[in-house]
Design an enzyme around this catalytic site. Sequence first.
Site, PDB file in Angstrom:
ATOM      1  N   HIS A  70      40.300  41.249  45.003  1.00  0.00           N
ATOM      2  CA  HIS A  70      40.357  41.738  43.616  1.00  0.00           C
ATOM      3  C   HIS A  70      41.773  41.586  43.056  1.00  0.00           C
ATOM      4  O   HIS A  70      42.449  42.560  42.726  1.00  0.00           O
ATOM      5  CB  HIS A  70      39.884  43.190  43.565  1.00  0.00           C
ATOM      6  CG  HIS A  70      38.889  43.434  42.473  1.00  0.00           C
ATOM      7  ND1 HIS A  70      37.666  42.813  42.442  1.00  0.00           N
ATOM      8  CD2 HIS A  70      38.942  44.224  41.355  1.00  0.00           C
ATOM      9  CE1 HIS A  70      36.996  43.213  41.374  1.00  0.00           C
ATOM     10  NE2 HIS A  70      37.751  44.054  40.692  1.00  0.00           N
TER      11      HIS A  70
ATOM     12  N   GLU B  77      29.381  40.733  33.261  1.00  0.00           N
ATOM     13  CA  GLU B  77      30.482  41.659  32.981  1.00  0.00           C
ATOM     14  C   GLU B  77      30.225  42.523  31.744  1.00  0.00           C
ATOM     15  O   GLU B  77      31.104  43.273  31.333  1.00  0.00           O
ATOM     16  CB  GLU B  77      31.784  40.875  32.803  1.00  0.00           C
ATOM     17  CG  GLU B  77      32.120  39.968  33.962  1.00  0.00           C
ATOM     18  CD  GLU B  77      32.203  40.708  35.282  1.00  0.00           C
ATOM     19  OE1 GLU B  77      32.711  41.848  35.293  1.00  0.00           O
ATOM     20  OE2 GLU B  77      31.765  40.145  36.310  1.00  0.00           O
TER      21      GLU B  77
END
Length: 400
Positions: A224, A85
């Site tokens: 998501h 990330e």
Amino acid sequence: MNRRDFENSTAGKIIQVGQGNVAYWAFVPNPLPPDLAPEWELASLLSVADRAVSELAGLGRNLPNPDLFVSPFLRREAVLSSRIEGTQSDLTDLYLYEAGQVPLPGFESMISTEADVNEVRNYVLALEYGLERLRTLPVSLRLLCEIHERLLAGVRGEYATPGCFRTRQNWIGGRTINEAVYVPPPVDEMRAGLDAFEKYLYVDHPHPPLVRLAFLHYQFEALHTFVDGNGRIGRLLLALLLVNWKLLPQPLLYLSAYFERNRPDYYAHLLAISRRGAWREWVFFFLQGVKEQAHDTIWRIKQLQDLQTLWRGKLDNVRANATTLRLLEWLFVAPVISIPQAQKLLDVTYHTARRSVEKLIEMDILHQFGESDYDRRFIAKEILKTLNAEDGSLGRDNQN
């Protein structure tokens, strides 16, 4: 999002949201499981991956003190999953941070910011919390929300409603939603997808567990469900399910190292399912990762066991006292340590703790970090070297 990229997908449907200038396209994945036809090449890889997990499970069951090895692998996972990330912190940064000292300039560690280390530390806390919570609560939407709250507490994602599923549309890539690479389902469709996702967790299906893990990871990423932290929660989900489903006795297998090492392929495979229903390719990629990381973990555990045996032998030869031997064991949990920490861990006087640290320095097991005489920290470099090695390829090359 380009509608034409998704309109022929067998993994879900594309829908138009809104009207006129505010209209956009979003993808809604089908409920699990997909229609994945069995075939020999996939079955062969599944067999190898299953054997690798079984070997790791056997090794885990026979560890005399599993906690010594669970802790470092959990932290390695936190570093690598967070790195996917965008964080830059490494394992040494994390251990130094946990020891109460942010790394100093000029040290070999690639430190970026304290904010990065905080995010990695939150991953550790979230995963530890989830594993402890499994004693009373199975993997569920509730558990994922509780973990998410801890993952984002006090860090850069804390604006993103920690612990709550999103109540607005999000997207991946692009400055605007119409430029996005992928737009997940709108909120109502996401909620329906979550209900189906949770039902799939609890209901038996004919697909083998490792294949189901591959299905679930994609589905979570496709939905998501959070404003931020979806990738990390999706990878945490895998570690939790391996324990929850009793595939492993301890949390020793993590896939973030494999995903980080193959990051472009990782994202491409997930997107290819949404665009054209490429389930077979994703499952093959996923099982390859399970196989590689199981063998990698086995290799690292054996390296650490050999190191432990070597150091015990050195201490036995000089008749080191029991306190020093106990401190040696603790180094596999916390390879960066201070004298006050050693005093607390061992429940001894400061003088006794200092003598044990000095004995480990004398035996070339511990090394002082930096040159300051104040608030000194000591590092077991060989433990960190084993954990930080690029991969355990030496332990995998001769395994099918």
